[in-house]
Design a protein around this motif. Sequence first.
Motif, short mmCIF file in Angstrom:
data_model
loop_
_atom_site.label_atom_id
_atom_site.label_comp_id
_atom_site.label_asym_id
_atom_site.label_seq_id
_atom_site.Cartn_x
_atom_site.Cartn_y
_atom_site.Cartn_z
N GLY A 128 0.30 -12.73 -0.38
CA GLY A 128 -0.10 -12.50 -1.76
C GLY A 128 0.98 -11.73 -2.48
O GLY A 128 2.17 -12.08 -2.45
N GLY A 129 0.61 -10.65 -3.14
CA GLY A 129 1.58 -9.80 -3.83
C GLY A 129 1.92 -8.56 -3.05
O GLY A 129 2.46 -7.60 -3.61
N TYR A 130 1.61 -8.55 -1.76
CA TYR A 130 1.83 -7.37 -0.92
C TYR A 130 3.30 -7.25 -0.55
O TYR A 130 3.83 -8.07 0.19
CB TYR A 130 0.96 -7.48 0.34
CG TYR A 130 0.80 -6.18 1.11
CD1 TYR A 130 0.14 -5.10 0.56
CD2 TYR A 130 1.28 -6.06 2.41
CE1 TYR A 130 -0.04 -3.92 1.26
CE2 TYR A 130 1.11 -4.90 3.13
CZ TYR A 130 0.46 -3.83 2.55
OH TYR A 130 0.29 -2.66 3.25
N LYS A 131 3.96 -6.23 -1.09
CA LYS A 131 5.39 -6.04 -0.87
C LYS A 131 5.65 -4.79 -0.03
O LYS A 131 4.72 -4.06 0.33
CB LYS A 131 6.12 -5.95 -2.22
CG LYS A 131 5.96 -7.20 -3.09
CD LYS A 131 6.68 -7.04 -4.41
CE LYS A 131 6.52 -8.29 -5.28
NZ LYS A 131 7.19 -8.15 -6.60
N LEU A 132 6.93 -4.56 0.24
CA LEU A 132 7.29 -3.45 1.11
C LEU A 132 6.87 -2.11 0.52
O LEU A 132 6.41 -1.22 1.24
CB LEU A 132 8.80 -3.46 1.38
CG LEU A 132 9.31 -2.43 2.40
CD1 LEU A 132 8.67 -2.65 3.76
CD2 LEU A 132 10.84 -2.51 2.52
N GLN A 133 7.02 -1.96 -0.81
CA GLN A 133 6.61 -0.68 -1.42
C GLN A 133 5.11 -0.45 -1.31
O GLN A 133 4.65 0.69 -1.20
CB GLN A 133 7.04 -0.64 -2.89
CG GLN A 133 6.47 -1.72 -3.78
CD GLN A 133 7.41 -2.91 -3.90
OE1 GLN A 133 8.16 -3.20 -2.96
NE2 GLN A 133 7.39 -3.55 -5.05
N HIS A 134 4.34 -1.55 -1.32
CA HIS A 134 2.91 -1.41 -1.13
C HIS A 134 2.59 -0.96 0.30
O HIS A 134 1.65 -0.19 0.52
CB HIS A 134 2.20 -2.73 -1.44
CG HIS A 134 2.35 -3.17 -2.86
ND1 HIS A 134 2.80 -4.42 -3.21
CD2 HIS A 134 2.14 -2.51 -4.02
CE1 HIS A 134 2.84 -4.52 -4.52
NE2 HIS A 134 2.45 -3.38 -5.04
N ALA A 135 3.35 -1.46 1.26
CA ALA A 135 3.15 -1.05 2.65
C ALA A 135 3.44 0.44 2.82
O ALA A 135 2.69 1.16 3.50
CB ALA A 135 4.04 -1.88 3.58
N PHE A 136 4.53 0.92 2.18
CA PHE A 136 4.84 2.35 2.25
C PHE A 136 3.73 3.18 1.61
O PHE A 136 3.34 4.23 2.14
CB PHE A 136 6.17 2.63 1.54
CG PHE A 136 7.38 2.41 2.41
CD1 PHE A 136 7.73 3.33 3.38
CD2 PHE A 136 8.16 1.28 2.26
CE1 PHE A 136 8.84 3.14 4.19
CE2 PHE A 136 9.28 1.06 3.06
CZ PHE A 136 9.62 2.00 4.03
N MET A 137 3.21 2.71 0.47
CA MET A 137 2.14 3.43 -0.21
C MET A 137 0.87 3.43 0.64
O MET A 137 0.17 4.44 0.73
CB MET A 137 1.87 2.81 -1.58
CG MET A 137 0.89 3.59 -2.43
SD MET A 137 0.66 2.87 -4.07
CE MET A 137 2.33 3.02 -4.70
N TYR A 138 0.58 2.29 1.26
CA TYR A 138 -0.62 2.20 2.10
C TYR A 138 -0.53 3.17 3.27
O TYR A 138 -1.50 3.86 3.61
CB TYR A 138 -0.77 0.76 2.60
CG TYR A 138 -1.97 0.55 3.50
CD1 TYR A 138 -3.25 0.38 2.97
CD2 TYR A 138 -1.83 0.52 4.89
CE1 TYR A 138 -4.34 0.19 3.79
CE2 TYR A 138 -2.92 0.33 5.71
CZ TYR A 138 -4.17 0.16 5.15
OH TYR A 138 -5.26 -0.02 5.98
#
Length: 375
Positions: free
Chosen positions: A42-52
């Motif tokens: 989907g729109g899940y990017k590396l920065q989202h992984a770091f935030m998660y």
Amino acid sequence: MKVLQRYVATEIVGAVFFVLVAFLALFAFFDLISELPEVGRGGYKLQHAFMYVALGLPGYVYELMPIAALIGTIYALAQLGARSEFTIMRASGLSTRMAGFMLAKVGVVFVLLTFLFGEFIAPASSQFAEKLKLQVQGSMISQEFRSGYWTKDVIRENGLTGDAIGSRFLNVHEVTPDGQLRGVTLYDFDRDFHLTGVVTAVHADYQGSNTWRLSDVSETAFSTGSPDITSTVKTAREPSRKLISEITPDILSVLFADPDRMSALDLSAYIKHLAENNQSTGRYEIAFWKKLVYPFAALVMMALALPFAYLHFRAGGVSLKIFIGIMIGVSFQLLNSLFSHLGLLNTWPALATALLPSASFLLLAIGALLWVERH
């Protein structure tokens, strides 16, 4: 004594903070590795992984604080012993009771921090992390049953007040990250558990104050007391309808939330809801009492660390003490988890199940202190 208290507190707080940061970095690294396969969905990017991963750290602070308090205190006291400072303190009149009182003052700070993270920060950050991930990926909240979520409610005369006049079973096919319900079906029963009506809606939005707005509603009503078969079933359709229910988005979120990551306040509300609907509350009662008892484990761990200040090793003293501390901390976590499952399987009292691990290690600490005083 105030100068000595301040000095010891500074040494312990610094060591505990260092150990906690090291643990957090380790767990964050492993979490990030596990999230990398999700990147690109989907729109899940590396920065989202770091935030998660970052949003999951408060939960680790809550879980790791007692272990960090144990290892950090052992390290600080071992350093004082290696520099002969603790020996000088004892020669100057520092008794074991006074040392324990000094550690207890520092431990209260860790207890308050653990409670703060467990009750307020960690539940909010964990919930926000899950919503963020689902929204970015554009997916729904899934669960194990093909028919969707199931929960039970009580039908009362005046909405939320008055006597109970029946029961309602709620089935939801999908729950969106923003709390909207899709594919809603309500099964209403009277006091004798006779089916009185079935209501279906395309979706439901929460309006606040225990009120839901059902859209595209279809109702089938059954009149169980009518002798005329043709008049026992009535159907109707409405563009929208209000539904007053004790079930709220917070209660629904419990269905896919880990009880150990919920706040004691949310657990208490859900236990009350389950009890009113004559459902099992054992798992959530254990989680509730663990939430209240677990912060005090930091004090127990620091009490366990105190005997290490009296032990002297010829070589590798500090590293050996830290290794023993790590083993004790891991044993405590395993025992804590084990007793939760044993208590649930054997229907032990929830409070006793939550207290037993900490009480066992507290007795171990008292026994160790008595032994080092005699020897």
